[in-house]
Design a protein around this motif. Structure first.
Motif, PDB file in Angstrom:
ATOM      1  N   UNK A 115       0.817  -1.216   0.000  1.00  0.00           N
ATOM      2  CA  UNK A 115       0.000   0.000   0.000  1.00  0.00           C
ATOM      3  C   UNK A 115       0.852   1.269   0.000  1.00  0.00           C
ATOM      4  N   UNK A 116       2.166   1.105   0.129  1.00  0.00           N
ATOM      5  CA  UNK A 116       3.036   2.259   0.255  1.00  0.00           C
ATOM      6  C   UNK A 116       3.685   2.643  -1.067  1.00  0.00           C
ATOM      7  N   UNK A 117       3.750   3.929  -1.305  1.00  0.00           N
ATOM      8  CA  UNK A 117       4.659   4.460  -2.310  1.00  0.00           C
ATOM      9  C   UNK A 117       6.028   4.561  -1.642  1.00  0.00           C
ATOM     10  N   UNK A 118       7.051   4.085  -2.334  1.00  0.00           N
ATOM     11  CA  UNK A 118       8.391   3.994  -1.772  1.00  0.00           C
ATOM     12  C   UNK A 118       9.345   4.941  -2.497  1.00  0.00           C
ATOM     13  N   UNK A 119      10.343   5.405  -1.782  1.00  0.00           N
ATOM     14  CA  UNK A 119      11.292   6.341  -2.381  1.00  0.00           C
ATOM     15  C   UNK A 119      12.667   6.179  -1.755  1.00  0.00           C
ATOM     16  N   UNK A 120      13.642   6.689  -2.474  1.00  0.00           N
ATOM     17  CA  UNK A 120      15.002   6.813  -1.973  1.00  0.00           C
ATOM     18  C   UNK A 120      15.361   8.303  -1.960  1.00  0.00           C
ATOM     19  N   UNK A 121      15.983   8.702  -0.868  1.00  0.00           N
ATOM     20  CA  UNK A 121      16.544  10.037  -0.721  1.00  0.00           C
ATOM     21  C   UNK A 121      18.015   9.877  -0.361  1.00  0.00           C
ATOM     22  N   UNK A 150      -0.371   5.593   0.409  1.00  0.00           N
ATOM     23  CA  UNK A 150      -1.110   6.054  -0.748  1.00  0.00           C
ATOM     24  C   UNK A 150      -0.319   5.969  -2.031  1.00  0.00           C
ATOM     25  N   UNK A 151      -0.939   6.370  -3.106  1.00  0.00           N
ATOM     26  CA  UNK A 151      -0.355   6.216  -4.432  1.00  0.00           C
ATOM     27  C   UNK A 151       0.243   7.498  -4.994  1.00  0.00           C
ATOM     28  N   UNK A 152       0.084   8.604  -4.293  1.00  0.00           N
ATOM     29  CA  UNK A 152       0.620   9.862  -4.800  1.00  0.00           C
ATOM     30  C   UNK A 152       2.138   9.840  -4.724  1.00  0.00           C
TER      31      UNK A 152
END
Length: 124
Positions: free
Chosen positions: A31-37, A101-103
Motif C-alpha cells: 500500500x506504500x509508495x516507496x522512495x530513496x533520498x 497512498x499512491x501519490x
C-alpha cells in the motif's frame, strides 16, 4: 506502522555499481509508495527516486536519471535501487522512505516512515 531497513551501501570507484535494498516489516508493504533520498555532508536531504504502489510508476531526479533504477518486490516487502555509473557526487547517506497512498512526491515531508540510512562512498 512499517519499519524500514536499508542495506547494500559501501565504497566503490567512479564508474562502478551498487544495489541498495530496503526491507520493510510491520506493515502492508504493497500500500506504500516507496522512495530513496540521499544526504551528503553539509547538504540538505534530496530526492533520488520513487516508485508508486500498484502499477509501479517511477520517477527520478534529473541527477540520477539514466543511471539509477528503482524497483520493488511486493512479495519480498523490499524496494531496491540499482545504481550504475556512479560518480563522486553520488557520495551520501541513502535513505529509504515510505508514504501511505499512491501519490508520488519528491518532498521528503510527504513521507511517513524512514530507514536509518546506508552510506555510499564513490571515489574518483
Amino acid at each position: 506502522q512499517v519499519q524500514l531497513g536499508e542495506s547494500g551501501g559501501g565504497s566503490v570507484q567512479a564508474g562502478g555499481s551498487l544495489r541498495l535494498s530496503c526491507a520493510a516489516s510491520g506493515g502492508t508493504f504493497s500500500v506504500y509508495t516507496m522512495a530513496w533520498f540521499r544526504q551528503a555532508p553539509g547538504k540538505e536531504r534530496e530526492f533520488v527516486a520513487a516508485i508508486t504502489r500498484g502499477f509501479g510508476s517511477t520517477y527520478y531526479a534529473d541527477s540520477v536519471k539514466g543511471r539509477f533504477t528503482i524497483s520493488r518486490d511486493n512479495a519480498k516487502n523490499t524496494v531496491y535501487v540499482q545504481m550504475n555509473s556512479l560518480k563522486p557526487e553520488d557520495t551520501a547517506v541513502y535513505y529509504c522512505a515510505a508514504r501511505i497512498g499512491s501519490k508520488l512526491t519528491t518532498d521528503n515531508g510527504g513521507y511517513h516512515y524512514w530507514g536509518q540510512g546506508t552510506q555510499v562512498t564513490v571515489s574518483s
